[in-house]
Design a protein around this motif. Structure first.
Motif, PDB file in Angstrom:
ATOM      1  N   ALA A 272       0.795  -4.964  12.180  1.00  9.58           N
ATOM      2  CA  ALA A 272      -0.980  -4.911  11.523  1.00  9.58           C
ATOM      3  C   ALA A 272      -1.379  -3.156  12.018  1.00  9.58           C
ATOM      4  O   ALA A 272      -2.079  -2.856  10.929  1.00  9.58           O
ATOM      5  CB  ALA A 272      -1.602  -5.677  12.941  1.00  9.58           C
ATOM      6  N   GLU A 273      -0.851  -3.332  12.849  1.00  7.34           N
ATOM      7  CA  GLU A 273      -1.177  -1.742  13.677  1.00  7.34           C
ATOM      8  C   GLU A 273       0.013  -0.532  12.539  1.00  7.34           C
ATOM      9  O   GLU A 273      -0.639   0.149  12.311  1.00  7.34           O
ATOM     10  CB  GLU A 273      -0.381  -1.415  14.951  1.00  7.34           C
ATOM     11  CG  GLU A 273      -1.234  -2.208  16.384  1.00  7.34           C
ATOM     12  CD  GLU A 273      -0.563  -1.558  16.855  1.00  7.34           C
ATOM     13  OE1 GLU A 273      -1.396  -1.705  18.539  1.00  7.34           O
ATOM     14  OE2 GLU A 273       0.123  -2.169  17.823  1.00  7.34           O
ATOM     15  N   GLU A 276      -2.347  -0.236   9.317  1.00  2.00           N
ATOM     16  CA  GLU A 276      -3.207   0.430   9.026  1.00  2.00           C
ATOM     17  C   GLU A 276      -2.568   2.334   9.072  1.00  2.00           C
ATOM     18  O   GLU A 276      -3.306   2.585   8.375  1.00  2.00           O
ATOM     19  CB  GLU A 276      -4.221   0.098  10.938  1.00  2.00           C
ATOM     20  CG  GLU A 276      -5.507   1.037  10.836  1.00  2.00           C
ATOM     21  CD  GLU A 276      -6.146   0.304   9.369  1.00  2.00           C
ATOM     22  OE1 GLU A 276      -7.763   0.935   9.271  1.00  2.00           O
ATOM     23  OE2 GLU A 276      -6.000  -0.693   9.052  1.00  2.00           O
ATOM     24  N   LEU A 277      -1.625   2.002  10.059  1.00  2.00           N
ATOM     25  CA  LEU A 277      -1.076   3.777   9.532  1.00  2.00           C
ATOM     26  C   LEU A 277      -0.588   4.218   8.551  1.00  2.00           C
ATOM     27  O   LEU A 277      -1.184   5.532   8.289  1.00  2.00           O
ATOM     28  CB  LEU A 277      -0.068   3.958  11.070  1.00  2.00           C
ATOM     29  CG  LEU A 277       0.087   4.113  12.526  1.00  2.00           C
ATOM     30  CD1 LEU A 277       0.820   4.371  12.921  1.00  2.00           C
ATOM     31  CD2 LEU A 277      -1.125   5.295  13.049  1.00  2.00           C
ATOM     32  N   ARG A 279      -1.680   2.914   5.443  1.00  2.00           N
ATOM     33  CA  ARG A 279      -1.421   2.197   4.431  1.00  2.00           C
ATOM     34  C   ARG A 279      -1.794   3.490   3.609  1.00  2.00           C
ATOM     35  O   ARG A 279      -1.841   2.929   1.329  1.00  2.00           O
ATOM     36  CB  ARG A 279      -2.975   1.142   4.815  1.00  2.00           C
ATOM     37  CG  ARG A 279      -3.826   0.876   3.191  1.00  2.00           C
ATOM     38  CD  ARG A 279      -4.823   0.059   3.720  1.00  2.00           C
ATOM     39  NE  ARG A 279      -5.151  -0.772   4.475  1.00  2.00           N
ATOM     40  CZ  ARG A 279      -4.392  -2.287   4.991  1.00  2.00           C
ATOM     41  NH1 ARG A 279      -4.079  -2.172   3.264  1.00  2.00           N
ATOM     42  NH2 ARG A 279      -3.783  -3.052   5.793  1.00  2.00           N
ATOM     43  N   THR A 315       5.053  -5.784   7.473  1.00  2.00           N
ATOM     44  CA  THR A 315       4.378  -4.235   7.103  1.00  2.00           C
ATOM     45  C   THR A 315       4.080  -4.235   6.148  1.00  2.00           C
ATOM     46  O   THR A 315       3.150  -4.622   6.024  1.00  2.00           O
ATOM     47  CB  THR A 315       4.529  -3.368   8.317  1.00  2.00           C
ATOM     48  OG1 THR A 315       4.458  -3.760   9.542  1.00  2.00           O
ATOM     49  CG2 THR A 315       3.843  -1.946   8.086  1.00  2.00           C
ATOM     50  N   ARG A 318       1.934  -7.124   4.456  1.00  2.00           N
ATOM     51  CA  ARG A 318       0.630  -7.666   4.866  1.00  2.00           C
ATOM     52  C   ARG A 318       0.232  -5.875   4.108  1.00  2.00           C
ATOM     53  O   ARG A 318      -0.434  -5.995   3.079  1.00  2.00           O
ATOM     54  CB  ARG A 318       0.456  -6.789   6.194  1.00  2.00           C
ATOM     55  CG  ARG A 318       0.554  -7.835   7.319  1.00  2.00           C
ATOM     56  CD  ARG A 318       0.504  -7.135   8.769  1.00  2.00           C
ATOM     57  NE  ARG A 318       0.598  -8.233  10.110  1.00  2.00           N
ATOM     58  CZ  ARG A 318       0.033  -8.743   9.656  1.00  2.00           C
ATOM     59  NH1 ARG A 318      -1.532  -8.876   9.803  1.00  2.00           N
ATOM     60  NH2 ARG A 318       0.328 -10.046  10.882  1.00  2.00           N
ATOM     61  N   LEU A 319       0.926  -5.137   3.825  1.00  2.00           N
ATOM     62  CA  LEU A 319       0.252  -4.341   2.810  1.00  2.00           C
ATOM     63  C   LEU A 319       0.106  -4.748   1.332  1.00  2.00           C
ATOM     64  O   LEU A 319      -0.054  -3.571   0.680  1.00  2.00           O
ATOM     65  CB  LEU A 319       0.887  -2.906   2.689  1.00  2.00           C
ATOM     66  CG  LEU A 319       0.735  -1.366   4.251  1.00  2.00           C
ATOM     67  CD1 LEU A 319       2.330  -0.734   4.221  1.00  2.00           C
ATOM     68  CD2 LEU A 319      -0.892  -1.268   3.866  1.00  2.00           C
TER      69      LEU A 319
END
Length: 346
Positions: A272-273, A276-277, A279, A315, A318-319
């Motif tokens: 998740a972190e 965010e970085l 995206r 990651t 998620r994206l």
């Protein structure tokens, strides 16, 4: 694993990585890892058993693309023919995976070898021998080309001289790739993307695969300038996307030159972190190139000093949560399969 002397990469700390364990998202999604390495260097060993352990962490890896890293050059041959040894090595790893004894994944199913294209047409016999040894698995060639005048911005143990991408002899070598039906793989920093654009325009019929998002820098003189660098990088990426022969690998932001410094944290980042970085880079890349010219890559073991294999692919998933089935298929396997001529089972 201890860090190799003069290594530009973050050392791998298994106990540190083990602090973050996540359920595997969408475990049945087929993945082609479009970019990884295998090597045995002083203080750094990442060979087939190590990669198999990462591949076996839960995601469905169906194939992978081995990319040159100066592994297993032959000591019995002089340059530039010593580089044929890496093709023999990677081909052997591919044969082991193709036996089926190590699971579903056809690792090293495609190979990107290293050859000194600055030798111009004199490199042709080397390329022909590489094709003879690698067969249909050999799909492309990569030179060491990522360069910056600041000595803090080194991502190869043996940094190249400046200006290779515009060098006349190098371009003669590139012309040989077109003759043999091979792609050109390029690792360059965002400060070199104008040179990459010139190269792509000079060879419009040659497939050019740009590695690691095109190298947005965040270290050395670019530390603390994330927004400014992003704007310059994004403009260059959009210009480059106008060249239909260019494809883009999404990954590699775990290199130290990118400046995220994830290895300095008490615990590794979660997916998740990371999402965010990363995206802005993923969204900009896909908007510019489209899913049919973008592919995800692990860049392991280089990036393993920053996060685990399981977290990395979580990651990316998620994206892409909001993408259609066909869009996700392209990004995770289809574009890589098309680029490298891989036949994937259903």
């Amino acid at each position: 694993m201890a860090e190799a002397p003069n290594s530009p990469h973050a050392p791998i700390r298994d106990a540190w990585l083990a602090q973050v364990q996540e359920p595997i998202l969408d475990p049945n999604l087929a993945i082609v890892d479009a970019h990884h390495h295998l090597w045995d260097r002083p203080g750094q060993r990442y060979l087939l058993p190590d990669y198999l352990a990462d591949v076996g962490s839960g995601h469905r890896i169906v194939a992978s693309v081995y990319v040159q890293c100066r592994s297993m050059y032959s000591v019995e041959r002089q340059a530039p023919f010593d580089a044929v040894g890496e093709v023999e090595f990677a081909t052997g790893m591919a044969a082991l995976a193709a036996s089926g004894r190590y699971g579903e994944a056809r690792l090293c199913a495609a190979l990107v070898a290293g050859a000194d294209l600055r030798r111009g047409r004199a490199i042709l016999p080397v390329l022909e021998e590489m094709q003879a040894r690698g067969g249909t698995r050999l799909r492309g060639i990569r030179n060491t080309t990522a360069w910056h005048p600041d000595p803090r911005l080194i991502s190869n143990p043996l940094p190249p001289p400046p200006g290779i991408l515009a060098n006349a002899d190098f371009r003669q070598g590139v012309a040989c790739l077109a003759e043999l039906g091979l792609t050109l793989e390029v690792w360059a920093y965002h400060t070199q993307l104008a040179e990459v654009l010139g190269l792509a325009q000079a060879f419009p019929e040659l497939p050019l695969v740009l590695n690691h998002y095109g190298g947005p820098l965040g270290h050395g003189p670019y530390a603390g300038q994330r927004s400014e660098v992003f704007q310059k990088w994004a403009r260059a990426i959009r210009r480059l996307s106008a060249c239909d022969n260019v494809r883009l690998k999404l990954g590699g932001l775990g290199m130290r030159v990118c400046g995220f410094d994830l290895d300095q944290r008490p615990a590794p980042p979660t997916s998740a972190e990371l999402a965010e970085l990363w995206r802005p880079y993923v969204v900009t890349s896909i908007e510019a190139f489209g899913v049919d010219r973008c592919m995800f890559e692990s860049n392991f073991p280089v990036d393993k000093g920053m996060y685990s294999y399981a977290v990395l692919w979580n990651t990316f998933k998620r994206l892409c949560r909001d993408g259609s089935t066909s869009e996700r298929q392209a990004l995770f396997s289809g574009t890589a399969a098309d680029t490298y001529g891989l036949a994937l089972s259903a």
